[in-house]
Design a protein around this motif. Structure first.
Motif, PDB file in Angstrom:
ATOM      1  N   HIS A  61      -4.296 -28.207 -38.983  1.00  0.00           N
ATOM      2  CA  HIS A  61      -4.052 -27.051 -39.859  1.00  0.00           C
ATOM      3  C   HIS A  61      -3.175 -26.039 -39.132  1.00  0.00           C
ATOM      4  O   HIS A  61      -3.344 -25.802 -37.930  1.00  0.00           O
ATOM      5  CB  HIS A  61      -5.379 -26.406 -40.259  1.00  0.00           C
ATOM      6  N   PRO A  62      -2.228 -25.395 -39.834  1.00  0.00           N
ATOM      7  CA  PRO A  62      -1.353 -24.400 -39.185  1.00  0.00           C
ATOM      8  C   PRO A  62      -2.116 -23.281 -38.496  1.00  0.00           C
ATOM      9  O   PRO A  62      -1.710 -22.815 -37.426  1.00  0.00           O
ATOM     10  CB  PRO A  62      -0.505 -23.865 -40.348  1.00  0.00           C
ATOM     11  N   GLN A  63      -3.226 -22.826 -39.067  1.00  0.00           N
ATOM     12  CA  GLN A  63      -3.991 -21.761 -38.428  1.00  0.00           C
ATOM     13  C   GLN A  63      -4.589 -22.225 -37.096  1.00  0.00           C
ATOM     14  O   GLN A  63      -4.632 -21.463 -36.128  1.00  0.00           O
ATOM     15  CB  GLN A  63      -5.096 -21.261 -39.354  1.00  0.00           C
ATOM     16  N   GLY A  64      -5.043 -23.467 -37.058  1.00  0.00           N
ATOM     17  CA  GLY A  64      -5.589 -24.000 -35.818  1.00  0.00           C
ATOM     18  C   GLY A  64      -4.520 -24.135 -34.749  1.00  0.00           C
ATOM     19  O   GLY A  64      -4.740 -23.808 -33.573  1.00  0.00           O
ATOM     20  N   ARG A  65      -3.351 -24.591 -35.138  1.00  0.00           N
ATOM     21  CA  ARG A  65      -2.249 -24.730 -34.192  1.00  0.00           C
ATOM     22  C   ARG A  65      -1.829 -23.359 -33.657  1.00  0.00           C
ATOM     23  O   ARG A  65      -1.520 -23.205 -32.468  1.00  0.00           O
ATOM     24  CB  ARG A  65      -1.077 -25.439 -34.864  1.00  0.00           C
ATOM     25  N   ARG A  66      -1.838 -22.362 -34.542  1.00  0.00           N
ATOM     26  CA  ARG A  66      -1.473 -21.005 -34.118  1.00  0.00           C
ATOM     27  C   ARG A  66      -2.489 -20.463 -33.116  1.00  0.00           C
ATOM     28  O   ARG A  66      -2.128 -19.798 -32.144  1.00  0.00           O
ATOM     29  CB  ARG A  66      -1.381 -20.098 -35.338  1.00  0.00           C
ATOM     30  N   LEU A  67      -3.773 -20.749 -33.348  1.00  0.00           N
ATOM     31  CA  LEU A  67      -4.799 -20.288 -32.423  1.00  0.00           C
ATOM     32  C   LEU A  67      -4.597 -20.912 -31.043  1.00  0.00           C
ATOM     33  O   LEU A  67      -4.678 -20.218 -30.017  1.00  0.00           O
ATOM     34  CB  LEU A  67      -6.188 -20.644 -32.953  1.00  0.00           C
ATOM     35  N   VAL A  68      -4.342 -22.211 -31.002  1.00  0.00           N
ATOM     36  CA  VAL A  68      -4.120 -22.887 -29.724  1.00  0.00           C
ATOM     37  C   VAL A  68      -2.924 -22.276 -29.000  1.00  0.00           C
ATOM     38  O   VAL A  68      -2.980 -21.981 -27.797  1.00  0.00           O
ATOM     39  CB  VAL A  68      -3.917 -24.400 -29.939  1.00  0.00           C
ATOM     40  N   THR A  69      -1.839 -22.040 -29.711  1.00  0.00           N
ATOM     41  CA  THR A  69      -0.657 -21.445 -29.096  1.00  0.00           C
ATOM     42  C   THR A  69      -0.962 -20.058 -28.546  1.00  0.00           C
ATOM     43  O   THR A  69      -0.603 -19.723 -27.409  1.00  0.00           O
ATOM     44  CB  THR A  69       0.496 -21.353 -30.124  1.00  0.00           C
ATOM     45  N   THR A  70      -1.640 -19.246 -29.335  1.00  0.00           N
ATOM     46  CA  THR A  70      -1.934 -17.873 -28.939  1.00  0.00           C
ATOM     47  C   THR A  70      -2.813 -17.812 -27.694  1.00  0.00           C
ATOM     48  O   THR A  70      -2.586 -16.982 -26.801  1.00  0.00           O
ATOM     49  CB  THR A  70      -2.627 -17.129 -30.095  1.00  0.00           C
ATOM     50  N   VAL A  71      -3.810 -18.674 -27.622  1.00  0.00           N
ATOM     51  CA  VAL A  71      -4.746 -18.649 -26.490  1.00  0.00           C
ATOM     52  C   VAL A  71      -4.151 -19.338 -25.270  1.00  0.00           C
ATOM     53  O   VAL A  71      -4.213 -18.807 -24.152  1.00  0.00           O
ATOM     54  CB  VAL A  71      -6.079 -19.305 -26.886  1.00  0.00           C
ATOM     55  N   TYR A  72      -3.534 -20.496 -25.457  1.00  0.00           N
ATOM     56  CA  TYR A  72      -3.064 -21.262 -24.315  1.00  0.00           C
ATOM     57  C   TYR A  72      -1.829 -20.668 -23.654  1.00  0.00           C
ATOM     58  O   TYR A  72      -1.506 -21.024 -22.519  1.00  0.00           O
ATOM     59  CB  TYR A  72      -2.814 -22.716 -24.730  1.00  0.00           C
ATOM     60  N   CYS A  73      -1.115 -19.771 -24.340  1.00  0.00           N
ATOM     61  CA  CYS A  73       0.046 -19.156 -23.711  1.00  0.00           C
ATOM     62  C   CYS A  73      -0.357 -18.062 -22.734  1.00  0.00           C
ATOM     63  O   CYS A  73       0.452 -17.612 -21.922  1.00  0.00           O
ATOM     64  CB  CYS A  73       1.009 -18.602 -24.756  1.00  0.00           C
TER      65      CYS A  73
END
Length: 274
Positions: free
Chosen positions: A151-163
């Motif tokens: 899901h796009p929201q899940g991918r966005r969360l991963v990007t936001t946290v892992y960066c």
């Protein structure tokens, strides 16, 4: 005895209890069950996972209550750890969110590493975003692959946290390994993470690189440098195999070369000492 976050409940530390009647958690009163549901809903909104959560029709289980009770009884870490062992695996995304809401803010108040590890294992989202124990890795990876990446929201969360700059060596090793694991099947997501890191947190990441390099003076302290180098490993590999993809990302500035050079320096030292 639920504790979500300090912002949600106005608390700075989790509540405490004695677990004198743990059997009551098996059949909580309606107001407590409703509080768990509200906690999961607030967490989905805060993490911006409300869209995938809205598709979930399975209910919230009793796991969050057991976790909250264990956190409250953390002064008796042996007993609290046994309660965590009784927590059933999260059956729904609502369970995942409720478990995370209880465990994530509690970890900073958990002095016992065994209890902290069991809490992470019981909350796959916390483990994924922070770091799992070895026994919790598979559940965290499954959550990532089956739910968040779908899901796009899940991918966005991963990007936001892992960066973000890793908060500990263990977290750097975990995130670096996972980014390297995703490097081929999810190349664009991995590039998103590095681009966001260089756009939002350049100074912090380069400070970690500089500190790691200082540990490589003679004699080199490889264990001290390895976690930071590991975080950059996926980008170092992509530079070799997909250099054009890196150049197409305007946010991946030449600052990334510092991290890649560190990774390759650690690689050479490891090879020379093998």
């Amino acid at each position: 005895m639920l504790w979500s976050t300090a912002a949600d409940e106005g608390r700075t530390v989790p509540p405490e209890g004695d677990l004198t009647d743990p059997q009551e958690l098996a059949d909580p009163p309606p107001d407590v069950s409703a509080a768990v549901v509200r906690l999961a809903v607030r967490t989905s909104a805060r993490l911006r996972l409300d869209a995938p959560a809205a598709r979930e029709h399975r209910p919230v289980g009793a796991g969050a209550l057991l976790l909250a009770a264990a956190v409250g009884a953390r002064a008796r870490s042996d007993l609290a750890a046994e309660v965590v062992r009784a927590v059933p695996a999260a059956r729904s995304l609502w369970d995942v969110l409720a478990h995370h809401a209880v465990v994530a803010p509690a970890l900073r108040h958990c002095a016992d590493p065994v209890l902290a590890g069991r809490l992470r294992d019981a909350s796959p989202l916390t483990a994924l975003l922070d770091r799992p124990t070895p026994s919790g890795e598979s559940a965290a990876e499954l959550l990532l692959e089956d739910v968040l990446l779908a899901h796009p929201q899940g991918r966005r969360l991963v990007t936001t946290v892992y960066c973000e700059p890793p908060a500990s060596p263990a977290q750097a090793l975990w995130r670096g390994r996972l980014l390297d694991q995703l490097r081929m099947p999810e190349r664009e997501l991995v590039l998103d993470v590095y681009e966001a890191a260089l756009l939002r947190h350049t100074a912090e990441h380069l400070a970690l690189v500089r500190d790691a390099r200082l540990s490589l003076t003679v004699p080199p302290d490889l264990p001290a440098a390895r976690p930071v180098a590991r975080w950059w490993s996926a980008l170092a590999a992509l530079e070799r195999s997909h250099g054009r993809s890196l150049k197409a990302r305007s946010g991946i500035t030449r600052a990334y070369l510092e991290g890649v050079r560190l990774h390759r320096q650690v690689e050479r030292l490891e090879a020379s000492t093998a």
